[in-house]
Enzyme design. Structure first.
Site, PDB file in Angstrom:
ATOM      1  N   VAL A   1       0.834  -1.202   0.000  1.00 51.47           N
ATOM      2  CA  VAL A   1       0.000   0.000   0.000  1.00 51.47           C
ATOM      3  C   VAL A   1       0.874   1.258   0.000  1.00 51.47           C
ATOM      4  CG1 VAL A   1      -1.921  -1.144   1.195  1.00 51.47           C
ATOM      5  CG2 VAL A   1      -0.150  -0.018   2.560  1.00 51.47           C
TER       6      VAL A   1
ATOM      7  N   HIS B   1      -4.367  -4.473  -2.239  1.00 52.42           N
ATOM      8  CA  HIS B   1      -4.711  -4.168  -0.843  1.00 52.42           C
ATOM      9  C   HIS B   1      -4.899  -2.676  -0.584  1.00 52.42           C
ATOM     10  CE1 HIS B   1      -2.932  -8.293   0.628  1.00 52.42           C
ATOM     11  NE2 HIS B   1      -4.049  -8.420  -0.044  1.00 52.42           N
TER      12      HIS B   1
ATOM     13  N   CYS C   1     -20.491   7.631   1.793  1.00 57.91           N
ATOM     14  CA  CYS C   1     -20.728   7.882   0.364  1.00 57.91           C
ATOM     15  C   CYS C   1     -19.530   7.377  -0.461  1.00 57.91           C
ATOM     16  CB  CYS C   1     -21.020   9.364   0.118  1.00 57.91           C
ATOM     17  SG  CYS C   1     -19.574  10.439   0.226  1.00 57.91           S
TER      18      CYS C   1
ATOM     19  N   CYS D   1     -15.704  13.325   5.893  1.00 56.87           N
ATOM     20  CA  CYS D   1     -15.932  13.476   4.460  1.00 56.87           C
ATOM     21  C   CYS D   1     -16.372  14.915   4.145  1.00 56.87           C
ATOM     22  CB  CYS D   1     -17.014  12.496   4.025  1.00 56.87           C
ATOM     23  SG  CYS D   1     -17.456  12.648   2.286  1.00 56.87           S
TER      24      CYS D   1
ATOM     25  N   CYS E   1     -20.183  14.562   2.560  1.00 51.92           N
ATOM     26  CA  CYS E   1     -21.397  14.190   3.308  1.00 51.92           C
ATOM     27  C   CYS E   1     -21.198  14.231   4.826  1.00 51.92           C
ATOM     28  CB  CYS E   1     -21.872  12.803   2.881  1.00 51.92           C
ATOM     29  SG  CYS E   1     -20.896  11.468   3.596  1.00 51.92           S
TER      30      CYS E   1
ATOM     31  N   GLY F   1       9.355 -10.986  -2.794  1.00 53.70           N
ATOM     32  CA  GLY F   1       9.218 -10.427  -1.453  1.00 53.70           C
ATOM     33  C   GLY F   1       7.869 -10.603  -0.799  1.00 53.70           C
TER      34      GLY F   1
END
Ligand code: OAD
Length: 263
Positions: A108, A137, A148, A169, A172, A209
């Site tokens: 990530v 991932h 949302c 957010c 929203c 890896g």
């Protein structure tokens, strides 16, 4: 031993050059030489110091979002200071010169994309290569809304220490969460479908890896093998895939990949 290693490097290099369709699968080990901790290293792996069920599950986020956010903010700070290493750069050059190469990563940290940016200025070829990096991932620098469809990527430092409100957010007002896959959650459909198709079609799978313990990522190399393809494994330590590997290269990725993939 050195002779066997050289032989494996030569054999794998020739096979990668000749193959039509290369699937590369990477895990935390490809970023270890950049300074990003792996998960299962006995000494300094993240899961030797932290408990996944307290930090990387939907339940833990519901129970204590502040704790989870502080852990992700800390990891983001660490990763933001890391640069791509020789393995990321060799893989970026492979993607830029071969359109039949697809890279699937469990990481990530964004270092595969960063290496592409370093290797080639913005161009159609660079965009095309970026599109062939599939994130299984998620991405630690992306946030998404729990209510949302809002999603955003930015590398700024998160202010989530005690006394700060947790990220909300802007569309929203719902709770934002890291856009990563937690234990017990499904993988992003399009990345998984792309990875599965690529694994079935590839003539060779290069695994770099990963401890090959987390599925479905760990099943992809076996899919290539089941369709008659070959397997190259780069990992200093053996894994459950090692005995099935056509070539096993017990070296750090930053040392092996420039030799394996050098043009
Ligand atoms: P692991 O920490 O399980 O495994 C890292 C692997 O990299 C090990 O097999 C090491 O031997 C190897 N390694 C270490 N240094 C290396 C180097 N310099 N060059 C090459 N290999 C090296 O990490 P992953 O297999 O990526 O999932 O873990 C898979 C998933 O489990 C992660 O994506 C994460 C974790 O829980 C989620 O968070 C959903």
């Amino acid at each position: 031993m050195v002779g066997r290693r050289t032989e494996a490097l030569r054999g794998a290099r020739a096979a990668l050059q000749d193959a039509e369709g290369i699937l590369v699968l990477t895990g935390a080990g490809v970023s270890a030489e950049s300074g990003v901790p792996t998960f299962r290293d006995a000494r300094d792996g993240l899961w030797s110091r932290y408990r996944p069920e307290e930090l990387a599950t939907p339940d833990s986020f519901r129970r204590d979002p502040g704790l989870v956010w502080r852990w992700y903010a800390m990891r983001r700070r660490g990763i933001a200071a890391c640069r791509p290493n020789a393995a990321h750069r060799a893989l970026a050059r492979l993607l830029l010169r071969r359109k039949d190469a697809i890279l699937v990563t469990q990481n990530v940290d964004g270092l595969h994309h960063a290496a592409l940016d370093e290797e080639e200025a913005p161009s159609q070829n660079a965009r095309d290569a970026r599109g062939r990096v599939l994130l299984l991932h998620g991405d630690i620098f992306r946030v998404r809304c729990t209510v949302c469809t809002y999603r955003r990527r930015d590398r700024s430092e998160l202010q989530v220490d005690d006394g700060h409100a947790l990220p909300r957010c802007p569309r929203c007002g719902g709770d934002l969460r890291p856009d990563v896959v937690w234990f017990g959650e499904p993988l992003p459909t399009s990345a998984l479908e792309g990875a599965t198709t690529a694994a079935a079609q590839a003539e060779i799978c290069l695994v770099v890896g990963t401890s090959a313990l987390v599925h479905p990522a760990a099943s992809l190399p076996r899919l290539t093998l089941s369709q008659g393809g070959e397997l190259v494994e780069v990992n200093p330590d053996p894994t459950p895939l090692s005995s099935a590997a056509t070539w096993r290269i017990p070296l750090p990725a930053g040392e092996a990949l420039p030799h394996l993939l050098g043009s």
